[in-house]
Motif scaffolding. Structure first.
Motif, PDB file in Angstrom:
ATOM      1  N   ASN A  37       0.820  -1.225   0.000  1.00 53.64           N
ATOM      2  CA  ASN A  37       0.000   0.000   0.000  1.00 53.64           C
ATOM      3  C   ASN A  37       0.850   1.269   0.000  1.00 53.64           C
ATOM      4  O   ASN A  37       0.311   2.364   0.171  1.00 53.64           O
ATOM      5  N   ILE A  38       2.177   1.114  -0.159  1.00 55.38           N
ATOM      6  CA  ILE A  38       3.069   2.275  -0.169  1.00 55.38           C
ATOM      7  C   ILE A  38       3.684   2.404  -1.558  1.00 55.38           C
ATOM      8  O   ILE A  38       4.234   1.441  -2.099  1.00 55.38           O
ATOM      9  N   LYS A  39       3.603   3.575  -2.125  1.00 56.37           N
ATOM     10  CA  LYS A  39       4.101   3.808  -3.478  1.00 56.37           C
ATOM     11  C   LYS A  39       5.625   3.820  -3.512  1.00 56.37           C
ATOM     12  O   LYS A  39       6.288   4.315  -2.605  1.00 56.37           O
ATOM     13  N   ASP A  40       6.169   3.277  -4.576  1.00 55.10           N
ATOM     14  CA  ASP A  40       7.612   3.288  -4.865  1.00 55.10           C
ATOM     15  C   ASP A  40       8.444   2.598  -3.790  1.00 55.10           C
ATOM     16  O   ASP A  40       9.559   3.027  -3.456  1.00 55.10           O
ATOM     17  N   VAL A  41       7.913   1.517  -3.225  1.00 59.13           N
ATOM     18  CA  VAL A  41       8.670   0.729  -2.248  1.00 59.13           C
ATOM     19  C   VAL A  41       8.539  -0.747  -2.620  1.00 59.13           C
ATOM     20  O   VAL A  41       7.426  -1.257  -2.786  1.00 59.13           O
ATOM     21  N   VAL A  42       9.674  -1.413  -2.751  1.00 55.85           N
ATOM     22  CA  VAL A  42       9.672  -2.846  -3.044  1.00 55.85           C
ATOM     23  C   VAL A  42      10.615  -3.539  -2.072  1.00 55.85           C
ATOM     24  O   VAL A  42      11.471  -2.911  -1.440  1.00 55.85           O
ATOM     25  N   MET A  43      10.471  -4.862  -1.967  1.00 58.23           N
ATOM     26  CA  MET A  43      11.311  -5.653  -1.069  1.00 58.23           C
ATOM     27  C   MET A  43      12.256  -6.518  -1.888  1.00 58.23           C
ATOM     28  O   MET A  43      11.853  -7.162  -2.859  1.00 58.23           O
ATOM     29  N   GLU A  44      13.531  -6.520  -1.473  1.00 58.43           N
ATOM     30  CA  GLU A  44      14.514  -7.384  -2.128  1.00 58.43           C
ATOM     31  C   GLU A  44      14.287  -8.841  -1.733  1.00 58.43           C
ATOM     32  O   GLU A  44      13.702  -9.135  -0.687  1.00 58.43           O
ATOM     33  N   ARG A  45      14.778  -9.741  -2.562  1.00 54.78           N
ATOM     34  CA  ARG A  45      14.684 -11.155  -2.239  1.00 54.78           C
ATOM     35  C   ARG A  45      15.522 -11.465  -0.996  1.00 54.78           C
ATOM     36  O   ARG A  45      16.541 -10.831  -0.734  1.00 54.78           O
ATOM     37  N   LYS A  46      15.091 -12.453  -0.270  1.00 55.50           N
ATOM     38  CA  LYS A  46      15.777 -12.832   0.962  1.00 55.50           C
ATOM     39  C   LYS A  46      17.162 -13.387   0.656  1.00 55.50           C
ATOM     40  O   LYS A  46      17.330 -14.224  -0.236  1.00 55.50           O
ATOM     41  N   CYS A  79      20.370 -15.558   1.940  1.00 57.25           N
ATOM     42  CA  CYS A  79      20.598 -16.688   2.839  1.00 57.25           C
ATOM     43  C   CYS A  79      21.475 -16.269   4.016  1.00 57.25           C
ATOM     44  O   CYS A  79      22.568 -15.722   3.832  1.00 57.25           O
ATOM     45  N   GLY A  80      20.974 -16.495   5.227  1.00 53.14           N
ATOM     46  CA  GLY A  80      21.743 -16.186   6.430  1.00 53.14           C
ATOM     47  C   GLY A  80      21.690 -14.751   6.877  1.00 53.14           C
ATOM     48  O   GLY A  80      22.268 -14.399   7.906  1.00 53.14           O
ATOM     49  N   SER A  81      21.005 -13.877   6.134  1.00 51.42           N
ATOM     50  CA  SER A  81      20.942 -12.463   6.497  1.00 51.42           C
ATOM     51  C   SER A  81      19.750 -12.190   7.407  1.00 51.42           C
ATOM     52  O   SER A  81      18.641 -12.672   7.143  1.00 51.42           O
ATOM     53  N   PRO A  82      19.934 -11.379   8.481  1.00 48.81           N
ATOM     54  CA  PRO A  82      18.811 -11.056   9.367  1.00 48.81           C
ATOM     55  C   PRO A  82      17.990  -9.866   8.894  1.00 48.81           C
ATOM     56  O   PRO A  82      16.989  -9.526   9.519  1.00 48.81           O
ATOM     57  N   ALA A  83      18.412  -9.209   7.809  1.00 51.54           N
ATOM     58  CA  ALA A  83      17.797  -7.953   7.392  1.00 51.54           C
ATOM     59  C   ALA A  83      16.679  -8.163   6.379  1.00 51.54           C
ATOM     60  O   ALA A  83      16.737  -9.062   5.530  1.00 51.54           O
ATOM     61  N   VAL A  84      15.656  -7.320   6.498  1.00 51.04           N
ATOM     62  CA  VAL A  84      14.624  -7.184   5.475  1.00 51.04           C
ATOM     63  C   VAL A  84      14.960  -5.908   4.718  1.00 51.04           C
ATOM     64  O   VAL A  84      14.890  -4.803   5.270  1.00 51.04           O
ATOM     65  N   GLU A 123      16.846   3.927  -5.676  1.00 48.86           N
ATOM     66  CA  GLU A 123      18.230   4.262  -5.378  1.00 48.86           C
ATOM     67  C   GLU A 123      18.541   4.249  -3.878  1.00 48.86           C
ATOM     68  O   GLU A 123      19.704   4.286  -3.483  1.00 48.86           O
ATOM     69  N   ILE A 124      17.500   4.185  -3.025  1.00 45.55           N
ATOM     70  CA  ILE A 124      17.718   4.204  -1.577  1.00 45.55           C
ATOM     71  C   ILE A 124      17.424   2.820  -1.008  1.00 45.55           C
ATOM     72  O   ILE A 124      16.361   2.243  -1.245  1.00 45.55           O
ATOM     73  N   SER A 125      18.382   2.297  -0.244  1.00 48.42           N
ATOM     74  CA  SER A 125      18.251   0.972   0.363  1.00 48.42           C
ATOM     75  C   SER A 125      18.103   1.117   1.876  1.00 48.42           C
ATOM     76  O   SER A 125      18.868   1.842   2.515  1.00 48.42           O
ATOM     77  N   VAL A 126      17.114   0.424   2.435  1.00 48.50           N
ATOM     78  CA  VAL A 126      16.865   0.456   3.878  1.00 48.50           C
ATOM     79  C   VAL A 126      16.855  -0.975   4.400  1.00 48.50           C
ATOM     80  O   VAL A 126      16.021  -1.787   3.966  1.00 48.50           O
ATOM     81  N   ASP A 127      17.780  -1.283   5.302  1.00 48.87           N
ATOM     82  CA  ASP A 127      17.824  -2.596   5.955  1.00 48.87           C
ATOM     83  C   ASP A 127      17.096  -2.506   7.290  1.00 48.87           C
ATOM     84  O   ASP A 127      17.513  -1.760   8.183  1.00 48.87           O
ATOM     85  N   ILE A 128      16.021  -3.276   7.423  1.00 48.12           N
ATOM     86  CA  ILE A 128      15.253  -3.321   8.662  1.00 48.12           C
ATOM     87  C   ILE A 128      15.563  -4.634   9.365  1.00 48.12           C
ATOM     88  O   ILE A 128      15.408  -5.713   8.787  1.00 48.12           O
TER      89      ILE A 128
END
Length: 554
Positions: free
Chosen positions: A322-331, A333-338, A347-352
């Motif tokens: 429901n948020i425009k211009d936001v997508v999720m990268e593929r998981k 392996c072994g990474s704790p970040a979303v 162009e902006i990457s956010v690790d949650i």
């Protein structure tokens, strides 16, 4: 008095170091003496002082010479000579008294051994012991610190007599103490190799205010919306913890990467260390009432990291639809970040990162970590160890696969605090305080690794290196050279060259202790193979000898 060895330092300093500890002296220190050892000060930033000898339990009066030990009989009892047996037969009362005395001594010894084992297992008393130790250090600052700070030694120094122990405390069989490291001889005069100008590079790396403002206007609304959406599910009560290079003010080039932690308090949990790793743990609840929202993630008796991360990722994925211009990268392996990509061009990457915040003291594996006593002071170390630590769903490597139910220790909040209060003087780098070049050196080191990874991205040798390796090496160097005068901005090129040389030394020796967990070697074969470390060292040496041409390539 042990011999005095010269210790090379950063520009503008004169530092001397007392002789090596007994751990470095090889077979010459194997003979045990029955005298109280002299306390030897540790190297700046090195391991704690170690007594020169091992104390043993006295068997009788100190003034009387020690009688030879009786030989053992067939059943383990001392064998007595014929005259002694006759005397015992003539005087059975004395024999009975002697046996009672011997038995009572053995019972006391067993009680002492039992008490020592109980003391090792009592983790709840660790915080109180550390506070008391820090208070003593602040009252009586050791000679190494006085030498570093240029203060005069007292005319008649009195060495503090260590408290004698009836027996030596046994070392942990599961994790041996880290080996003491020899001090690195660093450059103190002359120009840095290559004759390049680091100030010009730093000017290009500074974040522009307009770029920063535009990036945060895109990131902040997304983060706030996700936090609000998570309040209705099993993660209710989650809150924001900013971490990473942007919030530590060491971000370089452009503000296109952000790290945020969604922390969740979890009271009354118990940690079980995974495979003597020091950094990875299983988590279980001491009590698991029906009202606990996390009970759905419990498998057997442990809190499942994989199930919890999967649900966390699922809820975020549903919300960003429901948020425009936001997508999720593929998981990964072994990474704790979303990882979210924000913006029209992504162009902006956010690790949650989901992070559990336990209540209580730090785990026992961190007891000898955080070596900031000579740098920030004993009181500051005690305060830092009162900060919360975190557990992130990072899987431990298990051969060629991963153990998906483990949680890894994280000290992001404490690292951020150290970088914000990095000087030995309280006002270092403030408007009216002394300036230093610590952060500038860290930025250049991060940029060097970043550029090398970009240049050789098609080769797998550099894939396992990250900025955390650079930051850990930098923290260790700050501990060894703690004064603000060691980091004079006028000597930026030399200070950066010393950072490069220190990092190269860690690569060559394949040793980089975790700053908070000294039993963990970040450059061990378990994490990074020798070929990759040799590849990176070779590329850094080339850049260093040629004036870092890679700084102008991308």
């Amino acid at each position: 008095m042990p011999p005095v060895l010269p210790l090379a330092s950063f520009p503008g300093s004169q530092v001397f170091l007392y002789g090596q500890s007994a751990l470095d002296m090889g077979p010459r220190c194997q003979k045990t003496e029955r005298t109280v050892p002299e306390v030897r000060p540790a190297c700046p930033g090195g391991p704690e002082p170690v007594p020169g000898v091992v104390l043993t339990k006295p068997s009788g009066s100190r003034a009387a010479p020690r009688a030879p030990r009786p030989r053992s009989g067939k059943c383990g009892q001392p064998a007595r000579s014929l005259p002694a047996q006759k005397r015992a037969a003539r005087d059975p009362l004395k024999e009975e008294e002697g046996e009672d005395h011997q038995d009572s001594w053995k019972e006391e010894e067993k009680e002492e051994e039992k008490g020592e084992e109980e003391e090792e297992g009592e983790e709840e008393e660790e915080g109180e012991e550390e506070e008391a130790a820090a208070a003593e250090e602040d009252e009586d600052e050791d000679e190494d610190t006085r030498h570093l700070r240029g203060e005069r030694r007292p005319s008649a120094p009195t060495a503090r007599r260590p408290r004698a122990s009836s027996r030596a405390t046994p070392a942990r069989a599961s994790r041996p103490p880290p080996r003491p490291r020899e001090p690195l001889v660093l450059r103190t005069k002359g120009a840095a190799p290559g004759g390049w100008r680091p100030g010009e590079v730093l000017d290009r790396l500074r974040l522009r205010r307009e770029e920063t403002s535009a990036a945060t206007q895109q990131v902040n609304p997304v983060v706030e919306r996700l936090l609000q959406a998570l309040q209705t599910g099993p993660f209710r009560g989650v809150s924001l913890l900013t971490a990473g290079s942007y919030y530590e003010h060491v971000k370089i080039s452009v503000p296109n990467e952000f790290d945020v932690m969604f922390k969740l308090k979890v009271p009354r949990i118990q940690l079980e260390e995974y495979s003597n790793s020091g950094a990875y743990y299983f988590v279980k609840f001491k009590r698991n009432p029906q009202g606990n929202p996390l009970s759905q993630f419990v498998e057997g008796k442990f809190l499942s990291a994989s199930k919890m991360l999967s649900e966390f990722r699922k809820l975020i994925k549903e919300e960003i639809k429901n948020i425009k211009d936001v997508v999720m990268e593929r998981k990964k392996c072994g990474s704790p970040a979303v990882t979210l990509l924000i913006g029209e061009s992504k162009e902006i990457s956010v690790d949650i990162i989901l992070a559990l915040e336990p209540q209580g003291s730090w785990p026992a594996s961190t007891r000898d970590g955080l070596p900031v006593k000579k740098w920030l002071g004993g009181k500051i170390r005690t305060e830092l160890r009162k900060h919360p630590f975190y557990l992130v769903p990072k899987h431990a490597k298990e051969g060629q696969s991963f153990q998906e139910e483990t949680w890894r220790l994280s000290f992001s909040y404490t690292e951020k605090h150290i970088l914000s209060h990095h000087g030995d003087s309280k006002k270092c780098c403030e408007a009216d305080g002394v300036k230093c070049c610590r952060k500038d050196c860290l930025k250049l080191m991060k940029y060097l690794l970043e550029q090398l990874k970009e240049k050789f991205k098609k080769q797998k040798e550099l894939s396992k290196f990250c900025s955390y390796h650079v930051k850990t090496s930098f923290f260790h160097l700050c501990s060894e050279y703690p004064l603000d005068s060691h980091w004079d901005p006028k000597d930026l090129d030399l200070c950066f060259d010393n950072c490069v040389e220190f990092f190269l030394e860690r690569l060559r020796k394949e040793e980089l202790e975790h700053y908070f967990i000294p039993g963990v070697n970040l450059f061990s074969q378990e994490y990074i193979d020798t070929k990759s470390k040799e590849f990176l060292a070779k590329k850094i040496e080339y850049e260093r000898n040629n004036g870092f041409p890679i700084f102008g390539e991308f």
